[in-house]
Motif scaffolding. Structure first.
Motif, mmCIF file in Angstrom:
data_model
loop_
_atom_site.group_PDB
_atom_site.id
_atom_site.type_symbol
_atom_site.label_atom_id
_atom_site.label_comp_id
_atom_site.label_asym_id
_atom_site.label_seq_id
_atom_site.Cartn_x
_atom_site.Cartn_y
_atom_site.Cartn_z
ATOM 1 N N ALA A 85 18.253 83.295 16.715
ATOM 2 C CA ALA A 85 19.682 84.079 18.413
ATOM 3 C C ALA A 85 20.519 85.106 17.863
ATOM 4 O O ALA A 85 20.624 85.471 18.616
ATOM 5 C CB ALA A 85 18.819 82.871 19.169
ATOM 6 N N MET A 86 20.738 84.483 17.058
ATOM 7 C CA MET A 86 21.851 84.811 15.972
ATOM 8 C C MET A 86 22.527 86.714 16.151
ATOM 9 O O MET A 86 21.786 86.656 15.115
ATOM 10 C CB MET A 86 22.744 84.020 16.228
ATOM 11 C CG MET A 86 23.129 81.946 16.080
ATOM 12 S SD MET A 86 24.031 81.315 14.943
ATOM 13 C CE MET A 86 23.454 80.200 15.923
ATOM 14 N N PRO A 87 22.606 87.340 17.247
ATOM 15 C CA PRO A 87 22.421 88.890 16.694
ATOM 16 C C PRO A 87 23.566 88.945 14.889
ATOM 17 O O PRO A 87 22.887 90.238 14.573
ATOM 18 C CB PRO A 87 23.528 89.582 17.470
ATOM 19 C CG PRO A 87 23.414 88.871 18.693
ATOM 20 C CD PRO A 87 23.460 87.282 17.758
ATOM 21 N N PRO A 95 34.540 82.776 2.651
ATOM 22 C CA PRO A 95 33.690 83.876 2.777
ATOM 23 C C PRO A 95 33.154 84.326 1.291
ATOM 24 O O PRO A 95 32.060 85.101 0.980
ATOM 25 C CB PRO A 95 34.971 84.675 2.683
ATOM 26 C CG PRO A 95 36.078 83.776 2.380
ATOM 27 C CD PRO A 95 35.614 82.775 3.198
ATOM 28 N N LYS A 96 33.267 82.973 0.150
ATOM 29 C CA LYS A 96 32.707 83.177 -1.152
ATOM 30 C C LYS A 96 30.885 82.585 -0.728
ATOM 31 O O LYS A 96 30.739 83.166 -1.588
ATOM 32 C CB LYS A 96 33.387 82.698 -1.786
ATOM 33 C CG LYS A 96 34.129 83.031 -2.807
ATOM 34 C CD LYS A 96 35.230 82.314 -3.226
ATOM 35 C CE LYS A 96 36.224 83.471 -3.652
ATOM 36 N NZ LYS A 96 37.830 82.218 -4.774
ATOM 37 N N ALA A 97 30.982 81.848 -0.362
ATOM 38 C CA ALA A 97 29.841 81.141 0.520
ATOM 39 C C ALA A 97 28.779 81.929 0.608
ATOM 40 O O ALA A 97 28.376 83.311 0.712
ATOM 41 C CB ALA A 97 30.012 80.152 1.414
ATOM 42 N N VAL A 98 27.332 81.865 1.543
ATOM 43 C CA VAL A 98 26.169 82.458 1.854
ATOM 44 C C VAL A 98 26.586 82.872 3.686
ATOM 45 O O VAL A 98 26.302 81.920 4.579
ATOM 46 C CB VAL A 98 25.099 81.835 1.814
ATOM 47 C CG1 VAL A 98 23.911 83.176 2.019
ATOM 48 C CG2 VAL A 98 24.710 81.263 -0.249
ATOM 49 N N SER A 99 25.988 84.331 4.350
ATOM 50 C CA SER A 99 25.922 84.247 5.644
ATOM 51 C C SER A 99 24.723 84.522 4.937
ATOM 52 O O SER A 99 24.025 84.901 4.832
ATOM 53 C CB SER A 99 26.799 86.026 5.566
ATOM 54 O OG SER A 99 27.072 86.244 7.288
ATOM 55 N N TRP A 100 24.089 83.625 6.287
ATOM 56 C CA TRP A 100 22.653 83.022 6.764
ATOM 57 C C TRP A 100 22.307 84.480 7.782
ATOM 58 O O TRP A 100 22.763 84.236 8.576
ATOM 59 C CB TRP A 100 22.020 81.683 6.488
ATOM 60 C CG TRP A 100 22.614 81.232 5.378
ATOM 61 C CD1 TRP A 100 23.248 80.286 5.519
ATOM 62 C CD2 TRP A 100 21.334 81.306 4.550
ATOM 63 N NE1 TRP A 100 22.963 79.522 3.660
ATOM 64 C CE2 TRP A 100 22.254 80.268 2.955
ATOM 65 C CE3 TRP A 100 20.717 82.482 4.057
ATOM 66 C CZ2 TRP A 100 21.517 80.113 1.737
ATOM 67 C CZ3 TRP A 100 20.035 82.037 2.755
ATOM 68 C CH2 TRP A 100 20.397 81.189 1.557
ATOM 69 N N LYS A 101 21.166 84.689 7.784
ATOM 70 C CA LYS A 101 20.325 85.300 9.238
ATOM 71 C C LYS A 101 18.625 84.617 9.025
ATOM 72 O O LYS A 101 17.889 84.146 7.645
ATOM 73 C CB LYS A 101 20.000 86.658 8.852
ATOM 74 C CG LYS A 101 21.713 87.449 9.271
ATOM 75 C CD LYS A 101 21.667 88.702 9.161
ATOM 76 C CE LYS A 101 22.851 89.707 9.350
ATOM 77 N NZ LYS A 101 22.648 91.137 10.099
ATOM 78 N N ARG A 102 18.676 84.458 9.940
ATOM 79 C CA ARG A 102 16.779 83.316 10.192
ATOM 80 C C ARG A 102 16.011 84.864 10.857
ATOM 81 O O ARG A 102 15.900 84.955 11.400
ATOM 82 C CB ARG A 102 16.799 82.685 10.538
ATOM 83 C CG ARG A 102 15.142 81.653 11.133
ATOM 84 C CD ARG A 102 15.353 80.515 10.499
ATOM 85 N NE ARG A 102 14.182 80.340 9.410
ATOM 86 C CZ ARG A 102 14.284 79.093 9.489
ATOM 87 N NH1 ARG A 102 14.381 78.313 9.427
ATOM 88 N NH2 ARG A 102 12.643 79.339 8.932
ATOM 89 N N PRO A 103 15.157 85.707 9.429
ATOM 90 C CA PRO A 103 14.364 86.808 10.394
ATOM 91 C C PRO A 103 12.546 85.981 11.085
ATOM 92 O O PRO A 103 12.270 86.353 12.133
ATOM 93 C CB PRO A 103 14.050 87.809 9.093
ATOM 94 C CG PRO A 103 14.516 86.495 7.902
ATOM 95 C CD PRO A 103 14.965 86.005 8.692
ATOM 96 N N LYS A 104 12.734 84.925 10.468
ATOM 97 C CA LYS A 104 11.737 84.291 11.666
ATOM 98 C C LYS A 104 11.315 82.848 11.249
ATOM 99 O O LYS A 104 12.644 82.502 10.612
ATOM 100 C CB LYS A 104 10.171 84.007 10.430
ATOM 101 C CG LYS A 104 9.956 85.678 9.943
ATOM 102 C CD LYS A 104 8.560 85.742 8.921
ATOM 103 C CE LYS A 104 7.863 86.983 8.943
ATOM 104 N NZ LYS A 104 7.275 87.318 7.683
ATOM 105 N N THR A 105 11.516 82.319 12.710
ATOM 106 C CA THR A 105 11.639 80.965 12.404
ATOM 107 C C THR A 105 10.211 79.888 11.827
ATOM 108 O O THR A 105 9.406 80.181 11.722
ATOM 109 C CB THR A 105 11.381 80.734 13.827
ATOM 110 O OG1 THR A 105 9.931 80.725 14.306
ATOM 111 C CG2 THR A 105 12.812 81.592 14.932
#
Length: 274
Positions: A85-87, A95-105
């Protein structure tokens, strides 16, 4: 001498007995690969010191749902479903680590194949970093298999890593989960104090070994590179060798959790491996 009627009854009994044995046959029936996150690593040099410094790489986060004759078993739970739910996704402090998104729960993927969280009776996590335990409490009734060294490892501000109320079986080494050799937890410390990997024996696909974070991508495993943030370089190298020995002995496939190039070649849920 048996009559035709007696022979027919005997044959029918043998068929029913065979069907009963088949129905009770232990083992894994199928394995689903779940999309539990997608992201971008800012600098993969942290996972391969001295190599790829400053280079960015796409990462994936993978969970595995396994149907065993004795019930459903979940391995790793990925990034919290709330991230969906986070746009802008979940940005790391570093900033060297991983930026994550969750396209499917994870919840939606379970629903798609007709599995309720309450159906999952047992689960394990490779280790307690946030991208692997984000949805553990979606399954509050499932017995959690975790190494005691990991369970006792203090979290942020010395907080426990799991809710004390969550049912748990603390391990001190390898564990044959169902006692039939089909799902075996392998102690592979080094990335964290109680890191573990999973060996799954499937009817057709045969043996697969799930990496956890014993290796983050194939090049690191092939060259035995140890991330700078691992708790023990010596244990990390020994665990990679244990994995290599197991792969050789079992003629197993090695599935690396975060390796996008590999996962792009695999079948994702609702498709499955049997």
């Amino acid at each position: 001498m048996m009559s035709k009627f007696t022979l027919a009854l005997t044959a029918a009994a043998l068929v029913l007995s065979s069907q009963s044995v088949s129905a009770q046959k232990p083992g894994v029936e199928r394995l689903y690969i779940m999309n539990c996150g997608e992201g971008v690593a800012g600098d993969i040099g942290r996972w391969s010191p001295g190599v790829n410094e400053g280079k960015s790489m796409d990462f994936v986060d993978t969970c595995y749902l396994i149907k065993h004759s004795q019930g459903w078993f979940l391995w790793d739970t990925g990034i919290p479903d709330a991230v969906a739910a986070m746009p802008n996704g979940l940005a790391p402090a570093d900033p060297k680590a991983v930026s994550w998104k969750r396209p499917k729960t994870l919840a939606a993927q379970l629903e798609q194949i007709g599995v309720k969280p309450a159906d999952v009776k047992a689960m394990g996590v490779s280790h307690t970093h946030p991208d692997h335990i984000g949805n553990v409490e979606m399954f509050p009734q499932a017995t959690l298999y975790v190494q005691k060294a990991e369970y006792d490892w203090p979290g942020a501000n010395n907080e426990p890593r799991f809710k004390p109320s969550h049912p748990v079986e603390l391990l001190a080494g390898d564990k044959d989960v169902f006692g039939d050799g089909s799902i075996t937890i392998l102690s592979t410390p080094g990335h964290t104090p109680g890191h573990q990997s999973l060996m799954v024996r499937l009817p057709r696909t045969r043996v697969v070994l799930l990496s956890g974070d014993a290796a983050h991508f194939r090049d690191n495993y092939d060259n035995r590179r140890v991330p700078v943030n691992n708790v023990s370089k010596e244990q990390s190298i020994a665990s990679m060798q244990k994995i290599a020995d197991t792969i050789s002995k079992e003629e197993a496939q090695f599935w690396i959790n975060h390796d996008k190039a590999q996962r792009d070649t695999q079948k994702l849920s609702p498709e499955f491996y049997d």
